[in-house]
Scaffold this active site. Structure first.
Site, PDB file in Angstrom:
ATOM      1  N   ASP A  93      78.595 -55.004  64.854  1.00  0.00           N
ATOM      2  CA  ASP A  93      78.366 -55.791  63.453  1.00  0.00           C
ATOM      3  C   ASP A  93      78.228 -54.879  62.302  1.00  0.00           C
ATOM      4  O   ASP A  93      77.263 -54.076  62.412  1.00  0.00           O
ATOM      5  CB  ASP A  93      76.945 -56.391  63.998  1.00  0.00           C
ATOM      6  CG  ASP A  93      76.425 -57.234  62.786  1.00  0.00           C
ATOM      7  OD1 ASP A  93      77.283 -57.751  61.798  1.00  0.00           O
ATOM      8  OD2 ASP A  93      75.061 -57.613  62.907  1.00  0.00           O
ATOM      9  N   ASP A 104      82.988 -57.591  54.092  1.00  0.00           N
ATOM     10  CA  ASP A 104      82.234 -57.888  55.267  1.00  0.00           C
ATOM     11  C   ASP A 104      83.214 -58.427  56.349  1.00  0.00           C
ATOM     12  O   ASP A 104      83.675 -59.187  56.465  1.00  0.00           O
ATOM     13  CB  ASP A 104      81.263 -58.984  55.026  1.00  0.00           C
ATOM     14  CG  ASP A 104      80.255 -59.005  56.524  1.00  0.00           C
ATOM     15  OD1 ASP A 104      80.057 -58.068  57.016  1.00  0.00           O
ATOM     16  OD2 ASP A 104      79.933 -60.329  56.610  1.00  0.00           O
TER      17      ASP A 104
END
Length: 414
Positions: free
Chosen positions: A103, A282
């Site tokens: 992540d 992202d």
């Protein structure tokens, strides 16, 4: 600050496909990736998951900027993504491989959500409590330091990680491998909210494994036969990009500045749909999210219709075959340079329509609504749909982000 140590991870994506071996060059570590969409039904909620993640990122960044208690804001639940990246990691002297979700939007590494991990005499604990609250779950545990085995005989003798004693919302995974900016760990050590935990990239440099604290990311488009990728720690891998690699400073606009944020404007054909503003890049977001006014401008320009939300539809824009033939380039203007998404790069892979609950004969677009107006300090998210077309580099040392074209930038694969 928590002691800096080295961390090197062998990464692949579910289902577990044999990955190429780790390559270690001079101050350079290259890790092969494989990837797969979630076919269990979770990908049907792709739009909701991406949007929820973005809204949480905005709130968390604002809380860090205003020095509020980090526990006042949730952090994005990587485990609810339509696409999950899994790192296989060993902790302590155990030979068990633990599957951790990678992540970039959070920075805590922890284990214990699935398979149990038992501390042994190779690890020590500070007895510091750690709490991380995610969008659809949370983790509470204790901070440990010990060896982390990372494949091919590579072991880091000391690495900080949390042993979870309570975790909700992580079914199918053993924990999280957080590789976001270090400041995102602020407030997670309960009794010492100013304590931070170094990121993987920082640890690699501190240990001398790499010379620069940066990581290059390469993803093949999801519709290719292999759909593999690569992480390159220490320096970009020139074999994975073409032409010039150009860097841009991380934006100074908050809350995007708390992440890998940049300033950009966006045009569709010759029409500006988003004036120059701040947003983020992202890897944990699948789609491209735009502020609501920019999204509506894009929908109007393309003539697309909005599908019904999940579970009855995808929640994505869709167009007809005729409209697709008339689709124009979507241009991202960054620092005086233009990064183009061709018409084919703007559509969801048609072979994967069923995975997201779509209709086989529809053409879905990968631009979605951030659901907040521009001017919020985080007005776009360049997610994986962008990164499948451009090589990206995240340079901690110089606080900058780089982009370069790849063989897939203009390819027709969707």
């Amino acid at each position: 600050m928590y002691p800096h140590t080295a961390l090197l991870v062998s990464i692949l994506l579910v289902p577990f496909i044999a990955a190429k071996p780790i390559e270690i060059w001079s101050n350079h570590v290259t890790l092969s990736l494989a990837k797969k969409l979630d076919t269990s039904g979770g990908a049907q909620y792709l739009v909701d998951q991406d949007r929820a993640r973005a809204q949480i990122l905005i709130q968390r960044g604002l809380n860090i900027t205003s020095h509020q208690d980090r526990r006042d804001a949730t952090v994005p639940a990587a485990e609810s993504q339509a696409l999950a990246y899994i790192a296989q990691v060993n902790f302590g002297s155990s030979t068990t491989e633990y599957n951790l979700v990678v992540d970039t939007g959070s920075s805590n590494t922890w284990v214990g959500a699935g398979q149990p991990w038992t501390p042994d005499n190779s690890t020590t604990t500070s007895n510091e409590a750690v709490t991380v609250i995610y969008g659809s779950g949370q983790m509470e545990g204790t901070l440990y330091t010990g060896p982390v085995s990372l494949g091919n005989g590579l072991t880091v003798q000391e690495q900080g990680f949390t042993l979870s004693e309570s975790a909700q919302g992580f079914q199918g995974y053993d924990g999280i491998l957080g590789i976001g900016p270090e400041d995102l760990t602020l407030g997670t050590v309960v009794d010492n909210p100013t304590e931070t935990i170094p990121t993987i990239t920082q640890n690699l440099k501190q240990s001398g494994v790499i010379g620069q604290a940066l990581v290059g990311v390469f993803f093949e488009p999801s519709s290719t036969g292999t759909a593999e990728g690569e992480l390159s720690f220490g320096s970009p891998n020139p074999e994975k990009y073409t032409g010039e690699l150009t860097y841009y400073p991380v934006t100074s606009t908050s809350p995007a500045s708390r992440y890998w944020g940049i300033d950009q404007s966006i045009t569709y054909s010759s029409t500006t749909i988003l004036s120059n503003t701040a947003g983020i890049v992202d890897t944990g977001t699948t789609l491209i999210l735009l502020a609501s006014n920019a999204f509506l401008a894009y929908q109007t320009a393309t003539g697309a219709k909005l599908d019904s939300p999940a579970p009855t539809g995808t929640g994505l824009l869709y167009i007809t075959t005729t409209q697709y033939s008339q689709l124009q380039n979507l241009d991202f203007h960054i620092g005086g340079d233009i990064y183009t998404l061709t018409p084919n790069a703007q559509i969801w892979p048609r072979a994967l329509n069923a995975v997201i609950g779509g209709t086989s004969d529809r053409i879905y677009l990968i631009v979605s609504n951030l659901a907040t107006p521009s001017g919020m300090g985080l007005d776009f998210v360049n997610g994986m749909s962008f990164l499948e077309r451009y090589y990206s580099v995240y340079d901690t040392d110089q606080n900058r982000i780089g982009f370069a074209s790849t063989e897939y930038t203009s390819s027709t694969v969707n």
